[in-house]
Design a protein around this motif. Structure first.
Motif, PDB file in Angstrom:
ATOM      1  N   VAL A  97       0.823  -1.227   0.000  1.00 29.96           N
ATOM      2  CA  VAL A  97       0.000   0.000   0.000  1.00 29.96           C
ATOM      3  C   VAL A  97       0.850   1.268   0.000  1.00 29.96           C
ATOM      4  N   PHE A  98       2.118   1.148   0.301  1.00 30.48           N
ATOM      5  CA  PHE A  98       2.981   2.329   0.350  1.00 30.48           C
ATOM      6  C   PHE A  98       3.681   2.597  -0.984  1.00 30.48           C
ATOM      7  N   TYR A  99       3.258   1.865  -2.020  1.00 27.00           N
ATOM      8  CA  TYR A  99       3.842   2.026  -3.359  1.00 27.00           C
ATOM      9  C   TYR A  99       2.733   2.317  -4.356  1.00 27.00           C
ATOM     10  N   GLN A 100       3.094   3.029  -5.448  1.00 29.05           N
ATOM     11  CA  GLN A 100       2.124   3.304  -6.489  1.00 29.05           C
ATOM     12  C   GLN A 100       2.152   2.231  -7.574  1.00 29.05           C
ATOM     13  N   SER A 101       3.372   1.913  -8.064  1.00 26.85           N
ATOM     14  CA  SER A 101       3.456   0.881  -9.098  1.00 26.85           C
ATOM     15  C   SER A 101       4.702   0.055  -8.840  1.00 26.85           C
ATOM     16  N   GLY A 102       4.769  -1.105  -9.486  1.00 32.58           N
ATOM     17  CA  GLY A 102       5.898  -1.996  -9.234  1.00 32.58           C
ATOM     18  C   GLY A 102       5.978  -2.358  -7.771  1.00 32.58           C
ATOM     19  N   LYS A 103       4.795  -2.629  -7.183  1.00 37.03           N
ATOM     20  CA  LYS A 103       4.731  -2.841  -5.735  1.00 37.03           C
ATOM     21  C   LYS A 103       5.349  -4.185  -5.354  1.00 37.03           C
ATOM     22  N   PRO A 104       6.253  -4.217  -4.363  1.00 32.82           N
ATOM     23  CA  PRO A 104       6.647  -5.515  -3.838  1.00 32.82           C
ATOM     24  C   PRO A 104       5.450  -6.083  -3.075  1.00 32.82           C
ATOM     25  N   ASP A 105       5.222  -7.382  -3.151  1.00 34.09           N
ATOM     26  CA  ASP A 105       4.036  -7.910  -2.445  1.00 34.09           C
ATOM     27  C   ASP A 105       4.418  -9.014  -1.466  1.00 34.09           C
TER      28      ASP A 105
END
Ligand code: PMP
Ligand code: GLN
Length: 384
Positions: free
Chosen positions: A348-356
């Motif tokens: 949730v702290f990323y816009q794109s290319g989010k680590p999951d």
């Protein structure tokens, strides 16, 4: 018709996970709030003021007692000289301080640079003012801020860079070299820096990194955002502030006058007393939090989480790949329901290319609460 920035957003992850924690009777290591209230003397100072008054509008910039105490704190800890009349603004929490800073310092079509992972309120506010958001993505596991990454996005069109240190969610405290690099890059442009330093005292292992505003050339370029909620374990009070050079604080104040205009007097006077008389509470809190960090890190490592280093804040981050292949959000929703422990997914702290593959735990909780959370996770994950 509605503002698409907000219409397209879900309710914040903190509210969502706290609601799930209540519904499932879970231990809430999600939303970052302490489970013990800050100093009684601070609360008594506020309650006296509530009874005795005044209870009508305080000054728009904040009560003089609090502005003087904020300037005194900056002088004592960092040697900074802020004029309480012109260089200190009291706000309703750091959230309002950040909103007023973004609204005041970044206009429609102008660029703001965020550093991801980034606290959730920055981007929507920037987008709502029509700013163009650019971001630097810190790479795990070291999450270092590099000159090349900064130079890729900071340039002649940058109106502001927003940096949060100590950094929520991953607990990094940017070191002197990283801050010097940021200063160097920014000084080649006309950009200002909004410094979200709400966890300024919650720094561990003896670290002592002077704020960016103390770097050569940065005194005219930075506004610092603080939060009494974090200093005094009174997150529900929503008392925050902005300090910086007059030219910047002036325009931030123009935005503040139309957001909240002011903040409840009693809470301001309570925090003025706290900053002047109870700062030892904050310094002890840091020691307490460090031992809680260590206890939680040890406990969840035994369960199979791979714990990342944590240099400051309320938060510990860990990889879940030793436990599951599912995405972080699905993992958090399963664990709150089935194991009874709430966490926050890092994506949730990323816009794109989010680590999951990472989650955030809040450790600003009583020792016995942390122990019970670890016990529940062990029961759920560790086969007997
Ligand atoms: N910035 C960061 C990095 C935060 O973690 C928070 C909330 N904990 C805030 C700002 C907002 O602080 P406040 O509760 O004073 O509005
Ligand atoms: N800053 C807190 C956190 O990161 C949450 C504050 C909020 O819920 N808005 O957990």
């Amino acid at each position: 018709m509605a503002n698409p920035v907000f219409a397209s957003l879900p309710t914040t992850i903190f509210t969502h996970m706290s609601a799930l924690a209540v519904a499932h009777n879970a231990i809430n290591l999600g939303q970052g709030f302490p489970d013990e209230d800050g100093p009684l003397a601070v609360r008594e100072a506020a309650s006296r003021s509530l009874i005795e008054g005044p209870n009508q509008y305080p000054p728009m910039k904040g009560r003089a007692e609090l502005r003087t105490a904020i300037a005194g704190h900056a002088k004592r800890f960092y040697g900074l000289d802020f004029d309480p009349e012109t260089e200190v603004l009291v706000t309703s929490g750091a959230t309002e301080a950040l909103t007023a800073s973004i609204m005041g310092l970044v206009g429609p079509g102008q660029e703001i640079v965020l550093i991801e992972p980034a606290y959730d309120c920055y981007r929507p506010i920037a987008e709502a003012v029509g700013a163009v958001v650019k971001s630097v993505k810190l790479a795990p596991p070291a999450f270092r801020l590099t000159e090349a990454d900064l130079r890729a996005v900071v340039g002649p069109n940058t109106a502001a860079v927003l940096i949060n240190t100590p950094l929520n969610p991953i607990g990094r405290v940017f070191d002197r070299d990283e801050l010097a690099t940021l200063a160097r890059v920014v000084l080649e442009t006309n950009a200002v820096v909004i410094c979200d330093e709400v966890y300024e005292h919650l720094v561990f292992d003896g670290r002592n990194t002077p704020p960016l505003i103390t770097h050569p050339g940065m005194a005219e370029r930075c506004v610092r955002v603080g939060s009494a909620g974090k200093m005094f374990s009174l997150t529900g009070w929503k008392v925050g502030w902005v300090t910086g050079p007059r030219a910047l604080v002036d325009v931030v104040t123009k935005a503040h006058q139309f957001i909240t205009f002011t903040t409840p007097t009693a809470l301001q006077l309570g925090i003025a007393y706290g900053l002047e008389q109870q700062i030892d509470f904050t310094l002890n809190l840091t020691k307490e939090l460090q031992s809680k960090r260590d206890r939680l890190a040890e406990g969840i490592a035994k369960v199979g989480f791979e714990v990342l280093p944590c240099e400051g804040t309320y938060f510990l981050t860990a990889s879940i790949r030793g436990l599951t292949n599912e995405p972080d959000t699905a993992f958090c929703e399963r664990v709150v329901k089935e194991a009874g422990v709430a966490m926050i997914p890092l994506s949730v702290f990323y816009q794109s290319g989010k680590p999951d593959h990472m989650v955030r735990f809040a450790f600003c909780k009583k020792h016995e609460v942390i122990a019970e959370a670890v016990r529940r996770l062990e029961t759920y994950f560790v086969p007997r």
